[in-house]
Design a protein around this motif. Structure first.
Motif, PDB file in Angstrom:
ATOM      1  N   SER A   1     109.591  65.322 -26.480  1.00 40.98           N
ATOM      2  CA  SER A   1     109.087  66.539 -25.855  1.00 40.98           C
ATOM      3  C   SER A   1     107.737  66.209 -25.232  1.00 40.98           C
ATOM      4  CB  SER A   1     108.956  67.660 -26.883  1.00 40.98           C
ATOM      5  OG  SER A   1     108.484  68.850 -26.277  1.00 40.98           O
ATOM      6  N   GLU A   2     107.578  66.561 -23.974  1.00 42.28           N
ATOM      7  CA  GLU A   2     106.356  66.197 -23.246  1.00 42.28           C
ATOM      8  C   GLU A   2     105.856  67.395 -22.438  1.00 42.28           C
ATOM      9  OE1 GLU A   2     104.723  62.712 -20.205  1.00 42.28           O
ATOM     10  OE2 GLU A   2     106.873  62.941 -20.584  1.00 42.28           O
ATOM     11  N   LEU A   3     104.539  67.607 -22.482  1.00 41.21           N
ATOM     12  CA  LEU A   3     103.892  68.674 -21.736  1.00 41.21           C
ATOM     13  C   LEU A   3     102.935  68.054 -20.718  1.00 41.21           C
ATOM     14  CD1 LEU A   3     103.577  71.784 -21.523  1.00 41.21           C
ATOM     15  CD2 LEU A   3     101.629  71.570 -23.092  1.00 41.21           C
ATOM     16  N   LYS A   4     103.101  68.414 -19.436  1.00 38.51           N
ATOM     17  CA  LYS A   4     102.274  67.881 -18.371  1.00 38.51           C
ATOM     18  C   LYS A   4     101.567  69.020 -17.642  1.00 38.51           C
ATOM     19  CE  LYS A   4     104.941  63.722 -17.218  1.00 38.51           C
ATOM     20  NZ  LYS A   4     105.617  62.971 -16.118  1.00 38.51           N
ATOM     21  N   ILE A   5     100.351  68.739 -17.197  1.00 34.98           N
ATOM     22  CA  ILE A   5      99.584  69.695 -16.411  1.00 34.98           C
ATOM     23  C   ILE A   5      98.948  68.959 -15.233  1.00 34.98           C
ATOM     24  CG2 ILE A   5      97.500  69.396 -17.828  1.00 34.98           C
ATOM     25  CD1 ILE A   5      96.913  72.384 -17.310  1.00 34.98           C
ATOM     26  N   ASN A   6      98.991  69.549 -14.052  1.00 39.03           N
ATOM     27  CA  ASN A   6      98.407  68.906 -12.871  1.00 39.03           C
ATOM     28  C   ASN A   6      97.585  69.916 -12.085  1.00 39.03           C
ATOM     29  OD1 ASN A   6     100.216  70.054 -10.548  1.00 39.03           O
ATOM     30  ND2 ASN A   6     101.665  69.370 -12.118  1.00 39.03           N
ATOM     31  N   TYR A   7      96.518  69.368 -11.471  1.00 39.82           N
ATOM     32  CA  TYR A   7      95.587  70.187 -10.693  1.00 39.82           C
ATOM     33  C   TYR A   7      95.355  69.494  -9.356  1.00 39.82           C
ATOM     34  CZ  TYR A   7      91.292  72.577  -9.300  1.00 39.82           C
ATOM     35  OH  TYR A   7      90.337  73.287  -8.609  1.00 39.82           O
ATOM     36  N   ILE A   8      95.644  70.194  -8.263  1.00 34.34           N
ATOM     37  CA  ILE A   8      95.491  69.637  -6.918  1.00 34.34           C
ATOM     38  C   ILE A   8      94.666  70.603  -6.083  1.00 34.34           C
ATOM     39  CG2 ILE A   8      96.700  68.845  -4.851  1.00 34.34           C
ATOM     40  CD1 ILE A   8      99.159  68.348  -6.563  1.00 34.34           C
ATOM     41  N   LYS A   9      93.551  70.082  -5.546  1.00 40.56           N
ATOM     42  CA  LYS A   9      92.709  70.888  -4.663  1.00 40.56           C
ATOM     43  C   LYS A   9      91.994  69.962  -3.701  1.00 40.56           C
ATOM     44  CE  LYS A   9      89.415  74.696  -4.587  1.00 40.56           C
ATOM     45  NZ  LYS A   9      88.576  75.606  -5.392  1.00 40.56           N
ATOM     46  N   GLY A  10      92.265  70.148  -2.410  1.00 41.83           N
ATOM     47  CA  GLY A  10      91.668  69.291  -1.394  1.00 41.83           C
ATOM     48  C   GLY A  10      92.160  67.855  -1.565  1.00 41.83           C
ATOM     49  N   LYS A  11      91.206  66.914  -1.652  1.00 42.94           N
ATOM     50  CA  LYS A  11      91.531  65.510  -1.853  1.00 42.94           C
ATOM     51  C   LYS A  11      91.527  65.110  -3.324  1.00 42.94           C
ATOM     52  CE  LYS A  11      89.715  64.017   2.644  1.00 42.94           C
ATOM     53  NZ  LYS A  11      88.772  63.085   3.341  1.00 42.94           N
ATOM     54  N   SER A  12      91.334  66.038  -4.195  1.00 45.08           N
ATOM     55  CA  SER A  12      91.233  65.749  -5.628  1.00 45.08           C
ATOM     56  C   SER A  12      92.562  66.077  -6.325  1.00 45.08           C
ATOM     57  CB  SER A  12      90.098  66.570  -6.256  1.00 45.08           C
ATOM     58  OG  SER A  12      90.011  66.304  -7.634  1.00 45.08           O
ATOM     59  N   VAL A  13      93.072  65.108  -7.098  1.00 43.23           N
ATOM     60  CA  VAL A  13      94.320  65.268  -7.850  1.00 43.23           C
ATOM     61  C   VAL A  13      94.076  64.852  -9.291  1.00 43.23           C
ATOM     62  CG1 VAL A  13      96.732  64.591  -8.076  1.00 43.23           C
ATOM     63  CG2 VAL A  13      95.712  64.806  -5.802  1.00 43.23           C
ATOM     64  N   TRP A  14      94.312  65.756 -10.222  1.00 40.96           N
ATOM     65  CA  TRP A  14      94.166  65.478 -11.657  1.00 40.96           C
ATOM     66  C   TRP A  14      95.496  65.733 -12.355  1.00 40.96           C
ATOM     67  CZ3 TRP A  14      89.731  63.723 -14.124  1.00 40.96           C
ATOM     68  CH2 TRP A  14      88.572  63.704 -13.341  1.00 40.96           C
ATOM     69  N   GLU A  15      95.794  64.885 -13.343  1.00 38.63           N
ATOM     70  CA  GLU A  15      97.029  65.066 -14.112  1.00 38.63           C
ATOM     71  C   GLU A  15      96.805  64.589 -15.543  1.00 38.63           C
ATOM     72  OE1 GLU A  15     101.385  63.015 -14.201  1.00 38.63           O
ATOM     73  OE2 GLU A  15     100.882  64.019 -12.309  1.00 38.63           O
ATOM     74  N   GLY A  16      97.386  65.296 -16.494  1.00 38.94           N
ATOM     75  CA  GLY A  16      97.294  64.924 -17.898  1.00 38.94           C
ATOM     76  C   GLY A  16      98.585  65.284 -18.618  1.00 38.94           C
ATOM     77  N   GLY A  17      98.816  64.643 -19.768  1.00 34.45           N
ATOM     78  CA  GLY A  17     100.043  64.918 -20.487  1.00 34.45           C
ATOM     79  C   GLY A  17      99.947  64.540 -21.956  1.00 34.45           C
TER      80      GLY A  17
END
Length: 239
Positions: free
Chosen positions: A168-184
Motif C-alpha cells: 500500500s503506497e500513498l503519494k502526494i505531488n505539488y506542481i506550480k510554475g517550474k517547481s515540482v515536488w513529490e513525496g510518498g
C-alpha cells in the motif's frame, strides 16, 4: 473498461522432442482494466491479471543415437509414470486519485501479487545401451552389434512454491510554475514458502549407484527442504 483473454497450446512444438509421449500443455491469461471518473477531482482505476500455465507429460520412449562413423551407439529408454506441473499467478491493484486543488494531487495505490507453483513427477525408466552397425555400404546399418549395458532409474518430485506480496503506497505531488515536488510512503508485506522433495535412484546392471557394498537402499540424489520467508518493509521518499 478493457478486457483481454489469451489461450495457447504448444503441442506441435513439443512433439518434435526426443522423448515420445503424450504432451498436454495449456496456457490461460486473463487481463482486465476498469477506470472511472466520478468528477473532476476524484477517479478510480482497477487492474486484474490472472494466468495459469499447465504442463502434463506421460512419456513412452526415447531413442538417442550418437558417436562417430567408426563407433555408433544407441540409447533406448522405455518409460512409466507421468509429470504434471502447474504455474499460477494473480495480480490485483486499486488506485485512487484525488485532486485537492489544481496544484496539489493525492494518489493511493494498493496491490496484491500471488504465486502458486507445483512440480509433480514420478517417472520410471528402463534403458538399454547398445553399439550398432555404422556401415552404410554393408547393408547392416542400424543393426545391434553388441550390448554395452542396461539398467533402470527412477525420478520422483513433489515441489511447491507459494508467495503472497501485499503493498500500500500513498503519494502526494505539488506542481506550480517550474517547481515540482513529490513525496510518498509505502508499506509492504512478503510471505514466501518453498518446499522441495525429490530424489533420483539409478540401477545399473543390477547395482544401485552409488554402491555402498551393504544391504541399504541409497538414492543417487535427494533433496528435502522447507524454506519460509516473511518480511515487512517501510519506505518513503521526497524529491
Amino acid at each position: 473498461l478493457a478486457l483481454g483473454y489469451r489461450n495457447k497450446r504448444n503441442q506441435s512444438v513439443l512433439k518434435t522432442q526426443q522423448v515420445v509421449g503424450s504432451y498436454n500443455p495449456n496456457f490461460h491469461d486473463f487481463q482486465g482494466v476498469l477506470s472511472y471518473q466520478f468528477n473532476k477531482k476524484f477517479s478510480i482505476n482497477l487492474l486484474g491479471i490472472y494466468n495459469k500455465n499447465e504442463f502434463g507429460l506421460i512419456p513412452q520412449s526415447r531413442e538417442t543415437v550418437f558417436g562417430t562413423m567408426l563407433e555408433t551407439y544407441r540409447l533406448k529408454v522405455d518409460f512409466e509414470g507421468q509429470e504434471k506441473d502447474t504455474y499460477e499467478n494473480k495480480v490485483a491493484a486499486l488506485t485512487l486519485d484525488y485532486k485537492i486543488h489544481p496544484a496539489l494531487g493525492l494518489k493511493w495505490i494498493n496491490s496484491v501479487f500471488s504465486i502458486k507453483e507445483q512440480e509433480h513427477f514420478d517417472i520410471y525408466g528402463q534403458y538399454v545401451f547398445e553399439e550398432i552397425e555404422s556401415d552404410y555400404l554393408g547393408g547392416s546399418f542400424g543393426q545391434v552389434k553388441g550390448s554395452r549395458g542396461f539398467g533402470a532409474y527412477h525420478d520422483y518430485g513433489r515441489n511447491e512454491l507459494k508467495a503472497n506480496i501485499y503493498s500500500s503506497e500513498l503519494k502526494i505531488n505539488y506542481i506550480k510554475g517550474k517547481s515540482v515536488w513529490e513525496g510518498g510512503f509505502k508499506i509492504q508485506r512478503d510471505e514466501l514458502r518453498d518446499k522441495l522433495n525429490e530424489f533420483s535412484f539409478l540401477d545399473s546392471a543390477g547395482y544401485s549407484l552409488p554402491n555402498t557394498n551393504d544391504n541399504g537402499f541409497e538414492v543417487s540424489d535427494y533433496r528435502y527442504a522447507i524454506n519460509t520467508l516473511n518480511t515487512s518493509r517501510l519506505s518513503g521518499y521526497i524529491m
